[in-house]
Design an enzyme around this catalytic site. Sequence first.
Site, PDB file in Angstrom:
ATOM      1  N   HIS A  17      34.707  47.613  48.720  1.00 35.70           N
ATOM      2  CA  HIS A  17      34.607  46.877  47.440  1.00 35.70           C
ATOM      3  C   HIS A  17      36.013  46.481  46.955  1.00 35.70           C
ATOM      4  O   HIS A  17      36.226  45.349  46.512  1.00 35.70           O
ATOM      5  CB  HIS A  17      33.988  47.763  46.353  1.00 35.70           C
ATOM      6  CG  HIS A  17      32.563  48.147  46.573  1.00 35.70           C
ATOM      7  ND1 HIS A  17      32.108  49.425  46.437  1.00 35.70           N
ATOM      8  CD2 HIS A  17      31.468  47.402  46.894  1.00 35.70           C
ATOM      9  CE1 HIS A  17      30.799  49.475  46.656  1.00 35.70           C
ATOM     10  NE2 HIS A  17      30.387  48.264  46.946  1.00 35.70           N
ATOM     11  N   LYS A  41      16.403  52.144  39.726  1.00 35.78           N
ATOM     12  CA  LYS A  41      17.245  52.982  40.603  1.00 35.78           C
ATOM     13  C   LYS A  41      18.414  53.535  39.792  1.00 35.78           C
ATOM     14  O   LYS A  41      19.458  52.878  39.663  1.00 35.78           O
ATOM     15  CB  LYS A  41      17.797  52.146  41.769  1.00 35.78           C
ATOM     16  CG  LYS A  41      16.772  51.858  42.854  1.00 35.78           C
ATOM     17  CD  LYS A  41      17.440  51.382  44.141  1.00 35.78           C
ATOM     18  CE  LYS A  41      18.114  50.042  44.016  1.00 35.78           C
ATOM     19  NZ  LYS A  41      18.808  49.551  45.193  1.00 35.78           N
ATOM     20  N   ARG A  90      28.997  42.214  55.181  1.00 29.51           N
ATOM     21  CA  ARG A  90      29.485  43.078  56.256  1.00 29.51           C
ATOM     22  C   ARG A  90      28.834  42.742  57.585  1.00 29.51           C
ATOM     23  O   ARG A  90      29.387  43.017  58.633  1.00 29.51           O
ATOM     24  CB  ARG A  90      29.174  44.547  55.942  1.00 29.51           C
ATOM     25  CG  ARG A  90      30.041  45.145  54.881  1.00 29.51           C
ATOM     26  CD  ARG A  90      29.417  46.386  54.311  1.00 29.51           C
ATOM     27  NE  ARG A  90      28.202  46.054  53.603  1.00 29.51           N
ATOM     28  CZ  ARG A  90      27.536  46.891  52.817  1.00 29.51           C
ATOM     29  NH1 ARG A  90      27.968  48.122  52.665  1.00 29.51           N
ATOM     30  NH2 ARG A  90      26.454  46.505  52.187  1.00 29.51           N
ATOM     31  N   SER A 128      28.490  52.712  50.051  1.00 30.40           N
ATOM     32  CA  SER A 128      28.550  53.746  49.009  1.00 30.40           C
ATOM     33  C   SER A 128      27.670  54.925  49.391  1.00 30.40           C
ATOM     34  O   SER A 128      28.013  56.086  49.122  1.00 30.40           O
ATOM     35  CB  SER A 128      28.081  53.176  47.665  1.00 30.40           C
ATOM     36  OG  SER A 128      28.982  52.212  47.190  1.00 30.40           O
TER      37      SER A 128
END
Length: 160
Positions: A17, A41, A90, A128
Amino acid sequence: MRIAIFPGSFDPVTNGHLDIIRRASPLFDRLLVAVLVHPTKPGTLPLPTRADMIRRVTAGLPNVDVEQFTGLLATYAASRGAQVIIRGLRSAGDFAYEAPMAWLNSGLAKEIETLFMLTSPQYAYITSSAVREIAALGGDISHLAPKALQNEIYAACKPK
Ligand code: ADP
């Protein structure tokens, strides 16, 4: 003013990030990192902690600000006068998830462009959730997340 928003969960912020933030910030007058408050979430780290962590590791970037937001990203972006949403890519898997999101957002707010920035290769495998899982098991995360945040990440991810 060219304003871009970099939205995400940042649970917690990783070196991947941070790389996107560092590379995107010189391209805009202002880069707003927006920590998403997800209705279903809750995540692991408290939202104010996530935002505060990003603030600390971006303190040297004067045009970067950090906020929490809830609701529709397109509405939030318009309320901040942003023209651009930045997302990091990614892998082809990220693309498959991100492309429909970008199309949905452009249907909601035509004037806002989603720009994709390719991860730097050394961060392409960092997520993460991997940081949280390794931290919970006491493993080394020094190559994955900012060093200044490590003790807090270990504390937040420790099994209760
Ligand atoms: P979200 O739940 O919105 O996907 P994340 O915090 O996982 O939130 O990611 C926020 C943004 O950062 C997304 O665009 C994601 O693709 C990007 N990102 C996550 N990890 C990396 C990385 N290692 N390199 C580049 N971009 C990344």
